[in-house]
Scaffold this active site. Sequence first.
Site, PDB file in Angstrom:
ATOM      1  N   LYS A  79       0.837  -1.020  -0.140  1.00 12.74           N
ATOM      2  CA  LYS A  79      -0.004   0.109   0.033  1.00 12.74           C
ATOM      3  C   LYS A  79       1.076   1.432  -0.096  1.00 12.74           C
ATOM      4  CE  LYS A  79      -3.744   2.266   2.927  1.00 12.74           C
ATOM      5  NZ  LYS A  79      -4.212   1.966   4.053  1.00 12.74           N
ATOM      6  N   SER A 155      -8.851   2.696   3.877  1.00 13.66           N
ATOM      7  CA  SER A 155      -8.068   3.393   2.933  1.00 13.66           C
ATOM      8  C   SER A 155      -7.173   2.234   1.949  1.00 13.66           C
ATOM      9  CB  SER A 155      -7.157   4.195   3.534  1.00 13.66           C
ATOM     10  OG  SER A 155      -6.353   3.548   4.466  1.00 13.66           O
ATOM     11  N   SER A 179      -9.394   0.809   8.140  1.00 22.35           N
ATOM     12  CA  SER A 179      -8.679   0.669   6.588  1.00 22.35           C
ATOM     13  C   SER A 179      -8.339  -0.697   6.293  1.00 22.35           C
ATOM     14  CB  SER A 179      -7.769   1.657   6.534  1.00 22.35           C
ATOM     15  OG  SER A 179      -8.191   2.988   6.757  1.00 22.35           O
TER      16      SER A 179
END
Length: 469
Positions: A79, A155, A179
């Site tokens: 990520k 996220s 997230s």
Amino acid sequence: MSEAAGMDAGNRPDAVATAAAVRNGETDARTVTEQAIARIEKLDPELNAVIHTRFEAARAEVVAGLPDGPLHGVPILVKDLGTEVEGLPATGGSRLFSQVTARRDSELVARYRRAGAVVLGTTNTPELGLNASTEPALNGPTRNPWNHAYSPGGSSGGSAAAVAAGMVPVAHASDGGGSIRIPAAACGLFGLKPSRGRVSPAPRPTTLSGLVSGHHALTTTVRDSALLLDVAAGPLLGDAYAAPQPAGPFAELARRDPGRLRIGLVTALPDGPQVHAECARAVHSAAELCERLGHEVVETTARYRPADVAVTSAVLMGADVVAQIDARLERLGRPLADDDIEPFTRVIYETYRALPAADVSRALRRVQEIGWAVGAAFNEVDLLLSPTLAQPTPPLGTLDTANPESIYRHASVYSAFTSVYNVTGMPAMSVPFFGHDGQGLPLGVQFAGPLGGEGTLLALAAQLEQAAR
């Protein structure tokens, strides 16, 4: 993508099986890497999950020889937020940081590499992780593999979409308010947020947001999550937080019989959002399965108000956003420009840039008070069970950062059950085995445990996974 296509990832070898196949000579790391690259090149133009790649560097690393670790030959994505891959942009989904290039690997990425993983690139994230959907202005929206009109969550939405689509068996993710768990629920994956301090954030300084955020992964199987946690876990000397030592390797703990657990069922929150009937159905199905497996499920009352958690978390995260942006502007030697950050991020920046230090102190005190209140529940039960999301996965555009008012109106709905475990530092997981909503999108349910309780969570998740097959 149809529901059947969305399930393709579950039909591919997981990371454990991939590493075993390479180790046993059934395939080799070069073949596995090329297959993953081909899937990314085929699938990502529609999904927009992978934003930066390092295919040639990965190929060269495979040819040179990978470390003989538990992830030998396993392709992985990282990520693009708070964890950096040397030589790749480290943007955090923000135009303000779009020209930043990582000069070295984060400690977590280094641990993946030492375990033999092949890092293929980085995944999309909302700006600075400030959204429960992945729709940054910098990179554009990531689409849910189950239905491209819907959000993959946030996220860690890019990582979730990549794993759910079968591009890679596992991907790194992080969780500051849900997230990992929100995208897991949206994309039908297993997502565990570990205890505070379980995984080192180095070399990113653990500022106030370190109280509420943690790193781990999104996976299709429980055993993959346990294996990756064994690879990732352990403090670096000097870390501000360290989780309690586990009773053994997480891969072993996940294979143990969890015993007869007493599980507290939470289906509503004081002054919280209404829980959609489909989300409630999923959590009751999970409770029924737990009872069939011999566990005791008792209804219990939440020990917190989501609005209180949201305000407390917002102070800590908001102060950290200001620190990040100010540090970047200082390096650039200029003031903030109109198009540097998105409208929602600007509202946060302007709101918290003049925050009195006493307010931060009060938020830190409130974090501890919430932790004590929620922690008391584990004197009565072993784990807590709730929906992951109060409402089904939203269409893209519902959580639009260009419209801060809409974000504030909708965002708390999607973090009401998740963010409390960031504030308390307790481990929590979203489990995907309990059906789909009316749009054919997966529904997740959440289990949470006391600090250091990942072993119990993984053991129960593995039991549920086996029973749901």
